[in-house]
Scaffold this motif. Sequence first.
Motif, PDB file in Angstrom:
ATOM      1  N   UNK A  71      -4.692  -6.971  -5.088  1.00 51.64           N
ATOM      2  CA  UNK A  71      -4.637  -7.004  -3.615  1.00 51.64           C
ATOM      3  C   UNK A  71      -3.012  -6.947  -3.115  1.00 51.64           C
ATOM      4  N   UNK A  72      -2.256  -7.813  -3.794  1.00 51.34           N
ATOM      5  CA  UNK A  72      -1.115  -7.828  -3.459  1.00 51.34           C
ATOM      6  C   UNK A  72      -0.260  -6.480  -3.687  1.00 51.34           C
ATOM      7  N   UNK A  73      -0.546  -5.927  -4.661  1.00 44.46           N
ATOM      8  CA  UNK A  73       0.147  -4.550  -5.114  1.00 44.46           C
ATOM      9  C   UNK A  73      -0.466  -3.454  -4.151  1.00 44.46           C
ATOM     10  N   UNK A  74      -1.534  -3.497  -4.121  1.00 44.80           N
ATOM     11  CA  UNK A  74      -2.193  -2.471  -3.081  1.00 44.80           C
ATOM     12  C   UNK A  74      -1.255  -2.357  -1.864  1.00 44.80           C
ATOM     13  N   UNK A  75      -1.281  -3.663  -1.235  1.00 42.02           N
ATOM     14  CA  UNK A  75      -0.677  -3.931   0.129  1.00 42.02           C
ATOM     15  C   UNK A  75       0.570  -3.525   0.145  1.00 42.02           C
ATOM     16  N   UNK A  76       1.548  -3.391  -0.958  1.00 49.33           N
ATOM     17  CA  UNK A  76       2.964  -2.992  -0.829  1.00 49.33           C
ATOM     18  C   UNK A  76       2.976  -1.494  -0.946  1.00 49.33           C
ATOM     19  N   UNK A  77       2.183  -0.900  -1.728  1.00 47.16           N
ATOM     20  CA  UNK A  77       2.059   0.752  -1.790  1.00 47.16           C
ATOM     21  C   UNK A  77       1.601   1.054  -0.350  1.00 47.16           C
ATOM     22  N   UNK A  78       0.594   0.409   0.289  1.00 47.94           N
ATOM     23  CA  UNK A  78       0.195   0.752   1.574  1.00 47.94           C
ATOM     24  C   UNK A  78       1.370   0.899   2.722  1.00 47.94           C
TER      25      UNK A  78
ATOM     26  N   UNK B 259      -9.102   2.124 -12.306  1.00 49.68           N
ATOM     27  CA  UNK B 259      -7.952   1.426 -11.788  1.00 49.68           C
ATOM     28  C   UNK B 259      -7.218   2.551 -10.799  1.00 49.68           C
ATOM     29  N   UNK B 260      -7.265   3.835 -11.048  1.00 48.31           N
ATOM     30  CA  UNK B 260      -6.987   4.625  -9.827  1.00 48.31           C
ATOM     31  C   UNK B 260      -7.788   4.911  -8.629  1.00 48.31           C
ATOM     32  N   UNK B 261      -9.243   5.004  -8.871  1.00 50.68           N
ATOM     33  CA  UNK B 261     -10.061   4.983  -7.911  1.00 50.68           C
ATOM     34  C   UNK B 261     -10.159   3.880  -7.179  1.00 50.68           C
ATOM     35  N   UNK B 262     -10.028   2.748  -7.420  1.00 46.74           N
ATOM     36  CA  UNK B 262      -9.787   1.527  -6.570  1.00 46.74           C
ATOM     37  C   UNK B 262      -8.746   1.466  -5.603  1.00 46.74           C
ATOM     38  N   UNK B 263      -7.764   1.848  -6.071  1.00 45.22           N
ATOM     39  CA  UNK B 263      -6.403   2.096  -5.334  1.00 45.22           C
ATOM     40  C   UNK B 263      -6.584   3.081  -4.221  1.00 45.22           C
TER      41      UNK B 263
ATOM     42  N   UNK C 273      13.349   7.834 -20.829  1.00 49.41           N
ATOM     43  CA  UNK C 273      14.190   7.170 -19.668  1.00 49.41           C
ATOM     44  C   UNK C 273      13.269   7.027 -18.458  1.00 49.41           C
ATOM     45  N   UNK C 274      12.165   7.386 -18.265  1.00 48.61           N
ATOM     46  CA  UNK C 274      11.384   7.535 -16.855  1.00 48.61           C
ATOM     47  C   UNK C 274       9.963   6.851 -17.075  1.00 48.61           C
ATOM     48  N   UNK C 275      10.175   5.539 -16.646  1.00 48.28           N
ATOM     49  CA  UNK C 275       8.786   4.513 -16.772  1.00 48.28           C
ATOM     50  C   UNK C 275       8.634   4.177 -15.343  1.00 48.28           C
ATOM     51  N   UNK C 276       7.510   4.776 -14.860  1.00 44.49           N
ATOM     52  CA  UNK C 276       7.331   4.596 -13.393  1.00 44.49           C
ATOM     53  C   UNK C 276       6.332   3.395 -13.472  1.00 44.49           C
ATOM     54  N   UNK C 277       6.735   2.179 -12.399  1.00 41.95           N
ATOM     55  CA  UNK C 277       6.242   1.136 -12.406  1.00 41.95           C
ATOM     56  C   UNK C 277       4.866   1.158 -11.855  1.00 41.95           C
ATOM     57  N   UNK C 278       3.977   0.301 -12.190  1.00 39.81           N
ATOM     58  CA  UNK C 278       2.835  -0.112 -11.387  1.00 39.81           C
ATOM     59  C   UNK C 278       2.874  -0.027 -10.050  1.00 39.81           C
ATOM     60  N   UNK C 279       2.059   0.805  -9.225  1.00 37.76           N
ATOM     61  CA  UNK C 279       2.095   0.772  -7.794  1.00 37.76           C
ATOM     62  C   UNK C 279       3.255   1.586  -7.225  1.00 37.76           C
ATOM     63  N   UNK C 280       4.003   2.460  -8.264  1.00 40.57           N
ATOM     64  CA  UNK C 280       5.080   2.956  -7.383  1.00 40.57           C
ATOM     65  C   UNK C 280       4.894   4.782  -7.080  1.00 40.57           C
TER      66      UNK C 280
END
Length: 184
Positions: A31-38, A56-60, A165-172
């Motif tokens: 819930x904290x992470x999805x708020x940041x994405x939103x 994990x994708x569907x819920x987001x 070199x490219x590691x996209x963080x969770x919720x990015x």
Amino acid sequence: MKLYAIRHTSVAVKPGICYGQSDVDVAESFHEERKAVKLELSGLQFDKIFSSPLQRCRKLAEHLFPNQPILFDNRLKELNFGDWELKSWDEIYHSPEGKNWMDDYQNLSTLNGESYPQMLGRIAEWLNELKVTEMDKSVVVIHAGVIRILKHLIEGQPMDDLFALFKPPYGSVTIFDLKEINGK
């Protein structure tokens, strides 16, 4: 056309575990992470919303875009690691098949799973269908491996560079310009 690629949020899996196409759940921090994405997407309207069908994708996607049609597509799943799903990377690496695959992961299939060329083929097929549409902005909720392959297909980035070199963080959020596919 702009494509906004969102990596799913953190997962409820111990660090060091291979989970590829396993349908693992999101972590308690969801819930904290999805708020940041939103917040990052606030004010943006999208012509189409796509997502991997894994939870994990569907819920987001469902939390970010409630009451909007979401197109779930199996081609957007992470690499299928076959027999290695939900095993530790250390265990995989110390097996003869795992060591062999890690030495040539860009060409070989995982044990009873998928190869990166196969994954690239399914994502390229999805991207080619997307390119022929008349959309301004679309969004897709996906996995790190899929985002890396999109960077390769759209921006021409070498796969070696992307994994190193490219590691996209969770919720990015990674934004692609489809007018610039392979520098054209």
